[in-house]
Scaffold this motif. Structure first.
Motif, short mmCIF file in Angstrom:
data_model
loop_
_atom_site.label_atom_id
_atom_site.label_comp_id
_atom_site.label_asym_id
_atom_site.label_seq_id
_atom_site.Cartn_x
_atom_site.Cartn_y
_atom_site.Cartn_z
N LEU A 116 25.00 50.96 14.16
CA LEU A 116 25.54 50.01 15.13
C LEU A 116 26.99 50.34 15.47
O LEU A 116 27.39 50.31 16.64
CB LEU A 116 25.43 48.59 14.60
CG LEU A 116 26.01 47.50 15.50
CD1 LEU A 116 25.23 47.40 16.80
CD2 LEU A 116 26.02 46.18 14.78
N ILE A 117 27.78 50.67 14.47
CA ILE A 117 29.19 51.01 14.71
C ILE A 117 29.30 52.28 15.54
O ILE A 117 30.10 52.35 16.48
CB ILE A 117 29.95 51.14 13.37
CG1 ILE A 117 30.07 49.76 12.72
CG2 ILE A 117 31.33 51.76 13.58
CD1 ILE A 117 30.60 49.79 11.31
N ASN A 154 30.26 50.11 26.42
CA ASN A 154 30.01 49.31 27.62
C ASN A 154 28.56 48.86 27.73
O ASN A 154 28.23 48.06 28.60
CB ASN A 154 30.39 50.09 28.88
CG ASN A 154 31.88 50.37 28.91
OD1 ASN A 154 32.67 49.60 28.38
ND2 ASN A 154 32.26 51.48 29.52
N ASP A 155 27.67 49.38 26.88
CA ASP A 155 26.26 49.00 26.94
C ASP A 155 25.95 47.72 26.18
O ASP A 155 24.83 47.24 26.22
CB ASP A 155 25.38 50.14 26.40
CG ASP A 155 25.35 51.33 27.35
OD1 ASP A 155 25.75 51.16 28.51
OD2 ASP A 155 24.93 52.41 26.92
N GLU A 210 18.32 35.73 28.27
CA GLU A 210 18.40 36.51 29.50
C GLU A 210 19.19 37.77 29.23
O GLU A 210 20.27 37.72 28.64
CB GLU A 210 19.09 35.66 30.56
CG GLU A 210 19.02 36.22 31.95
CD GLU A 210 19.60 35.25 32.96
OE1 GLU A 210 20.76 35.51 33.38
OE2 GLU A 210 18.93 34.27 33.30
N ASP A 211 18.67 38.93 29.64
CA ASP A 211 19.37 40.19 29.41
C ASP A 211 20.38 40.47 30.52
O ASP A 211 20.58 39.64 31.40
CB ASP A 211 18.39 41.35 29.22
CG ASP A 211 17.59 41.66 30.47
OD1 ASP A 211 17.88 41.08 31.53
OD2 ASP A 211 16.68 42.51 30.38
N GLU A 212 21.00 41.65 30.47
CA GLU A 212 22.07 41.98 31.42
C GLU A 212 21.55 42.14 32.85
O GLU A 212 22.32 42.06 33.80
CB GLU A 212 22.82 43.24 30.98
CG GLU A 212 22.09 44.54 31.24
CD GLU A 212 21.06 44.93 30.19
OE1 GLU A 212 20.51 46.03 30.30
OE2 GLU A 212 20.81 44.16 29.27
N LYS A 213 20.24 42.36 33.01
CA LYS A 213 19.65 42.50 34.35
C LYS A 213 19.07 41.17 34.84
O LYS A 213 18.30 41.14 35.79
CB LYS A 213 18.57 43.56 34.33
CG LYS A 213 19.11 44.94 34.00
CD LYS A 213 18.01 45.95 33.87
CE LYS A 213 18.59 47.28 33.44
NZ LYS A 213 17.57 48.25 33.08
N HIS A 214 19.41 40.08 34.13
CA HIS A 214 18.97 38.72 34.46
C HIS A 214 17.45 38.57 34.37
O HIS A 214 16.85 37.82 35.15
CB HIS A 214 19.49 38.29 35.83
CG HIS A 214 20.97 38.38 35.93
ND1 HIS A 214 21.82 37.58 35.19
CD2 HIS A 214 21.77 39.19 36.65
CE1 HIS A 214 23.06 37.90 35.46
NE2 HIS A 214 23.08 38.88 36.34
#
Length: 122
Positions: free
Chosen positions: A58-59, A67-68, A97-101
């Motif tokens: 993860l690190i 940015n992801d 809800e994900d980043e793409k809505h």
């Protein structure tokens, strides 16, 4: 969310179990290839790898692809009970809800971050 075991985790686990069995068999027949201290040290390193493997990944992913990552808020839709053997446990069905809505529904079987376990809470 939880993911299955990766290849390196399976390899380390199999190697640790194999090393334990081989060391025990060799000790039974009085063949000393490596010292007990070296065997314990090897086992400690393998267990430490298994404990910190996902944190390390993860690190590295955060440093490489910073940015992801995004913040997501999940809303508890339902609390269900799962029978396991003679007892069981509660698990949460959450919607987020994900980043793409796009809305997703997922079961969370292990969580320490859900403060109060009531439907409709964030």
């Amino acid at each position: 969310m939880y993911k299955g075991f990766s290849k390196d985790e399976i390899i380390i686990s199999a190697s640790a179990l194999t090393a334990i069995f081989v060391y025990r068999i060799l000790e039974t027949v009085k063949i000393h290839i490596i010292s007990p201290k070296a065997a314990i040290l090897m086992l400690i390193v393998m267990i430490a790898y298994l404990c910190f493997n996902r944190v390390k990944k993860l690190i590295f992913n955060l440093i490489k692809d910073g940015n992801d990552f995004y913040n997501a808020i999940a809303v508890v839709q339902d609390i269900r009970y799962l029978n396991v053997g003679r007892s069981g446990y509660n698990f949460y069905v959450v919607k987020y809800e994900d980043e793409k809505h796009i809305t997703h529904t997922q079961e969370i079987h292990s969580s320490f971050s859900i403060k109060n376990g009531k439907s409709g809470t964030v």
